[in-house]
Design an enzyme around this catalytic site. Structure first.
Site, PDB file in Angstrom:
ATOM      1  N   GLY A 208       0.805  -1.111  -0.075  1.00 24.79           N
ATOM      2  CA  GLY A 208       0.023  -0.206  -0.077  1.00 24.79           C
ATOM      3  C   GLY A 208       0.859   1.317   0.038  1.00 24.79           C
ATOM      4  O   GLY A 208       2.137   1.172  -0.283  1.00 24.79           O
ATOM      5  N   ASN A 209       0.175   2.297   0.415  1.00 23.60           N
ATOM      6  CA  ASN A 209       0.940   3.621   0.308  1.00 23.60           C
ATOM      7  C   ASN A 209       0.530   4.331   1.459  1.00 23.60           C
ATOM      8  O   ASN A 209      -0.598   4.115   2.215  1.00 23.60           O
ATOM      9  CB  ASN A 209       0.880   4.453  -0.883  1.00 23.60           C
ATOM     10  N   HIS A 210       0.894   5.596   1.666  1.00 24.96           N
ATOM     11  CA  HIS A 210       0.567   6.337   2.890  1.00 24.96           C
ATOM     12  C   HIS A 210      -0.573   7.272   2.631  1.00 24.96           C
ATOM     13  O   HIS A 210      -0.917   8.313   3.613  1.00 24.96           O
ATOM     14  CB  HIS A 210       1.693   7.133   3.418  1.00 24.96           C
TER      15      HIS A 210
END
Length: 401
Positions: A208-210
């Site tokens: 995923g990412n932030h």
């Protein structure tokens, strides 16, 4: 400009109340019908006689007038107004608004109002910066109230900093802008994608990412506040848009976002793809949790490309549809954004450059450069993301015209 508009002014107990007669005068001069409600403590800073003279209407601070025996209906007043402006809004009143308290007439009107509400805080620096106050402001904004941020300057305490109520002329300009923009996307169907995507490795882990989704949610809110019917395709996020005319479709993976976008794009007038979609996903997703092998120091995952949502709808869009993409860059931002604009066949690209403080994931602020396919470039300063969203919708509106 404001002829026939019904504007209710709510004044609370703050030294900044002495400035409100000027606001009333400006509104009346522009043709607005103005009424004023006050908390009892507001009378310590400005007189009802001054306000009633300028507004041309009686000032109300209690639901029952003992002298006349008349009961003032807070419900009727809340239904009467096209806009309720609470200025100055003290820390105490903001806290009570956030928690649904109604221990004075102004707050009962606030709870029963059907119109949009603006609030302009006025308080000392430490009170404004206090975590409780910031949380209360956030709560009100998430519910759809319009926040008029205080300016920095000399405060009544002698300190200098944030907390100074915005000047009456600026509040007046924001009221005019509100009425100019609130219906300009009426009848338009807007599609917004927001948030991250999670690409499963096994039932426990993911890539995923932030991204928090805040930028996309603020864009959806901005369109909704301007009369649009918004469909928000939202990746994993804890943010609630809190608008009646926003339909939220929660998704998890890039494939789910792709499918949802392909479903709703054909019926959309404008699509704003702000989501941080994963470019790659694991080729194989394990059925069970992958166990650590004590004999191996590495784990190899083979990744494959996800569907390119922006490129796909760019190839499918019709002449009456407008597509906006985002480019998050760490180097050669303008060059890369322009290239993406043309290779994806879209109308507008929004450039974020991660090498600047306050820009990117998990921040409350953003700084954007908006580029159109006509090679118009609009650069904006670092701002809270709700103001960034407003800037973007302004560019989109002008482009559509």
């Amino acid at each position: 400009m404001l002829t026939g508009k019904k504007i209710l002014i709510g004044i609370t107990g703050s030294i900044a109340a002495y400035k409100i007669p000027l606001l009333v005068r400006l509104l009346k001069k522009d043709g607005a019908d103005v009424r004023v409600v006050m908390t009892p403590s507001a009378k310590d800073f400005v007189t009802p006689l001054t306000l009633s003279t300028l507004s041309g209407n009686p000032v109300i601070s209690h639901g029952f007038d003992e002298k006349t025996g008349k009961w003032e209906s807070h419900v009727e007043l809340g239904l009467w107004a096209d806009l309720f402006v609470i200025a100055p809004a003290s820390a105490n009143t903001i806290a009570k608004m956030a928690h649904g308290m109604a221990d004075n007439y102004l707050l009962t009107v606030c709870l029963s109002a059907k119109c949009p509400i603006m609030f302009a805080p006025a308080m000392d620096l430490d009170m404004y910066k206090h975590q409780a106050t910031q949380c209360n402001i956030k709560t009100l904004v998430e519910r759809g109230n319009v926040f008029i941020a205080p300016s920095s300057g000399e405060l009544a305490s002698g300190l200098c900093g944030e907390g100074r109520m915005e000047e009456p002329k600026e509040i007046y300009e924001k009221i005019k802008t509100f009425f100019q923009t609130k219906q300009r996307f009426k009848g338009k169907k807007i599609l917004v994608t927001a948030g991250p995507t999670y690409e499963a490795i096994d039932p426990v882990r993911f890539i995923g990412n932030h991204s928090s989704g805040l930028m996309g949610v603020e864009i959806a809110r901005a369109f909704a506040d301007q009369g649009a019917e918004v469909t928000l395709i939202l990746g994993p996020s804890s943010i609630n848009p809190n608008r009646k005319n926003i339909t939220v479709l929660p998704i998890t993976s890039a494939k789910e976002m792709y499918n949802a976008t392909m479903t709703f794009f054909p019926k959309s007038d404008v699509a704003v793809l702000s989501a941080a979609v994963a470019d790659f996903r694991p080729e194989i997703v394990a059925d069970q949790k992958i166990k650590k092998n004590p004999d191996e120091d590495t784990l190899t995952l083979k990744l494959v490309k996800t569907d390119d949502i922006l490129k796909t709808i760019g190839s499918q869009k019709k002449d009456n549809q407008l597509v906006v993409g985002f480019a998050l860059e760490t180097e050669n931002g303008l060059t890369n954004a322009k290239k993406k604009l043309h290779t994806k066949n879209i109308d507008i690209i929004v450039l974020n450059e991660m090498n600047e403080a306050g820009v990117g994931f998990k921040t409350k602020t953003n700084k954007i450069t908006v580029i159109t396919k006509n090679d118009d470039i609009h650069e904006f300063d670092l701002k809270p993301k709700n103001e960034v969203a407003s800037d973007l919708t302004n560019v989109i509106y002008q482009y559509m015209k």
